[in-house]
Design a protein around this motif. Structure first.
Motif, PDB file in Angstrom:
ATOM      1  N   TYR A 104       0.829  -1.202   0.000  1.00 18.02           N
ATOM      2  CA  TYR A 104       0.000   0.000   0.000  1.00 18.02           C
ATOM      3  C   TYR A 104       0.863   1.251   0.000  1.00 18.02           C
ATOM      4  N   ARG A 105       0.533   2.178  -0.885  1.00 19.16           N
ATOM      5  CA  ARG A 105       1.204   3.476  -0.924  1.00 19.16           C
ATOM      6  C   ARG A 105       0.157   4.536  -1.221  1.00 19.16           C
ATOM      7  N   ARG A 106       0.247   5.633  -0.538  1.00 22.24           N
ATOM      8  CA  ARG A 106      -0.680   6.729  -0.766  1.00 22.24           C
ATOM      9  C   ARG A 106      -0.020   7.771  -1.655  1.00 22.24           C
ATOM     10  N   ALA A 107      -0.614   8.023  -2.799  1.00 21.25           N
ATOM     11  CA  ALA A 107      -0.034   8.970  -3.750  1.00 21.25           C
ATOM     12  C   ALA A 107      -0.323  10.402  -3.322  1.00 21.25           C
ATOM     13  N   VAL A 108       0.628  11.268  -3.573  1.00 21.51           N
ATOM     14  CA  VAL A 108       0.454  12.703  -3.353  1.00 21.51           C
ATOM     15  C   VAL A 108       0.239  13.346  -4.716  1.00 21.51           C
ATOM     16  N   LEU A 109      -0.978  13.768  -4.963  1.00 17.52           N
ATOM     17  CA  LEU A 109      -1.353  14.303  -6.274  1.00 17.52           C
ATOM     18  C   LEU A 109      -1.942  15.706  -6.126  1.00 17.52           C
ATOM     19  N   ASP A 196       6.819   7.538  -7.407  1.00 17.72           N
ATOM     20  CA  ASP A 196       6.110   8.616  -6.711  1.00 17.72           C
ATOM     21  C   ASP A 196       6.344   9.970  -7.353  1.00 17.72           C
ATOM     22  N   SER A 197       7.483  10.134  -8.029  1.00 13.73           N
ATOM     23  CA  SER A 197       7.772  11.418  -8.676  1.00 13.73           C
ATOM     24  C   SER A 197       7.574  11.370 -10.190  1.00 13.73           C
ATOM     25  N   THR A 276      -9.016  11.979 -12.904  1.00 13.40           N
ATOM     26  CA  THR A 276      -9.030  10.526 -13.110  1.00 13.40           C
ATOM     27  C   THR A 276      -7.877   9.857 -12.377  1.00 13.40           C
ATOM     28  N   LEU A 277      -6.694  10.466 -12.393  1.00  9.82           N
ATOM     29  CA  LEU A 277      -5.539   9.879 -11.722  1.00  9.82           C
ATOM     30  C   LEU A 277      -5.750   9.803 -10.213  1.00  9.82           C
ATOM     31  N   GLN A 278      -6.428  10.781  -9.645  1.00  8.45           N
ATOM     32  CA  GLN A 278      -6.696  10.746  -8.209  1.00  8.45           C
ATOM     33  C   GLN A 278      -7.636   9.587  -7.860  1.00  8.45           C
ATOM     34  N   VAL A 279      -8.674   9.412  -8.662  1.00  9.48           N
ATOM     35  CA  VAL A 279      -9.609   8.307  -8.420  1.00  9.48           C
ATOM     36  C   VAL A 279      -8.919   6.968  -8.678  1.00  9.48           C
ATOM     37  N   GLN A 280      -8.118   6.922  -9.727  1.00  6.30           N
ATOM     38  CA  GLN A 280      -7.376   5.700 -10.060  1.00  6.30           C
ATOM     39  C   GLN A 280      -6.483   5.262  -8.903  1.00  6.30           C
ATOM     40  N   SER A 281      -5.774   6.198  -8.318  1.00 10.27           N
ATOM     41  CA  SER A 281      -4.870   5.872  -7.223  1.00 10.27           C
ATOM     42  C   SER A 281      -5.618   5.245  -6.048  1.00 10.27           C
TER      43      SER A 281
END
Length: 317
Positions: A104-109, A196-197, A276-281
């Protein structure tokens, strides 16, 4: 889940299960993909398949008597199970799908750009599409340089560094490209940090993936994924990826990869893409985090331990 050295997907998954459920794992034998190379023990046995049914090492599965050596045959995707049923005749009743998962990793977007450059990343092995990408990236670099491509790839991840010699022309083309940074094989945590980057996971796959942990990690990290519709990738990526048609002709694959890279440069900052990328994550955190796999594995291991060692027998017909 110690990952002090680079590990391939099969090794990683076994280490995750072993670390999460050590007492249960000790009571069973989990055979990874190549059963005829393993001495079978007198305990419950699980055959955990990660490869394709065409692999010469698993052709014994055609024999229904041989399949009785295992309590269950585990597949990593529904597509893979279908292939084994169609190609080797493995009945659905003898198998179970346990999908892969990644930490599990939480993306910073949204992800910031450095020097206003879009950062592409490739993290799979070289024989799965890196040659296609290297040529497409070379073409793109001749036209514009407002992007970077970071490549984490070699055969060292499998302990087969001697096989890298045949990929040296690809590595050389990447090294000569002013927009590319070739990192070779790095540790799994280092690659995840790079994801992540990164902005775009670019994977013009020419290999029929039975799942794909690389794309799972990338999409959980909030990367826009650009890949082909080959193998189990449509199952793994769902509707999230920018997926293009696989083609046997390298020149067609190169053009499609190039055009998708151009489209990413044009549209990545679009509000729809970013939303979309936020929901995808979140989707990949919810459905592809390995932590969500622990309970199903616990139930499976407990069940086969109760059953005991499989009763091997001759099956005719």
């Amino acid at each position: 889940m110690s990952e002090t050295r680079p590990m391939g997907g099969t090794e990683l998954l076994y280490s995750y299960v072993q670390s999460a459920l050590p007492d249960l794992v000790d009571q069973v034998q989990i055979v990874l993909s190549r059963p005829e190379q393993v001495t079978l023990e007198d305990k419950p046995r699980l055959l955990w398949l990660h490869d394709l049914p065409q692999d010469p090492a698993i052709q014994a599965l055609r024999d229904p008597s041989y399949r009785t050596k295992f309590n269950r045959i585990i597949f990593v995707s529904h597509w893979q199970q279908q292939q084994f049923q169609q190609y080797l005749g493995v009945p659905y009743s003898q198998g179970i799908v346990m999908k892969n998962g990644v930490p599990y990793r939480r993306a910073v977007l949204p992800k910031p750009k450095t020097d206003n450059k879009l950062r592409f990343i490739y993290t799979s092995t070289p024989h799965r599409g890196l040659g296609i990408l290297a040529v497409a990236a070379d073409k793109l670099a001749q036209e514009r340089q407002d992007w970077e491509l970071h490549v984490y790839s070699s055969m060292h991840i499998y302990g087969r560094g001697s096989e890298d010699a045949k990929f040296e022309p690809i590595y050389d083309l990447l090294r000569k490209n002013p927009c590319v940074v070739y990192h070779g094989t790095q540790s799994n945590p280092t690659v995840r940090e790079a994801l992540d980057s990164a902005h775009v996971f670019i994977y013009p796959s020419v290999y029929p993936e039975t799942s794909c942990m690389a794309v799972q990690e990338a999409m959980m990290s909030g990367c826009l994924a650009i890949t082909t519709n080959y193998g189990a990738l449509p199952e793994t990526c769902g509707e999230w990826a920018w997926m293009f048609q696989f083609d046997e002709r390298p020149e067609v694959m190169i053009e499609r990869t190039y055009h998708n890279m151009v489209n990413a440069l044009t549209h990545y900052d679009n509000e729809y893409v970013q939303t979309t990328l936020q929901v995808q994550s979140v989707y990949y955190q919810q459905f592809y985090a390995f932590e969500t796999r622990i309970d199903p594995w616990k139930k499976l291991l407990t069940q086969v331990i109760t059953e005991g060692a499989p009763q091997e027998k001759l099956v005719f017909g």
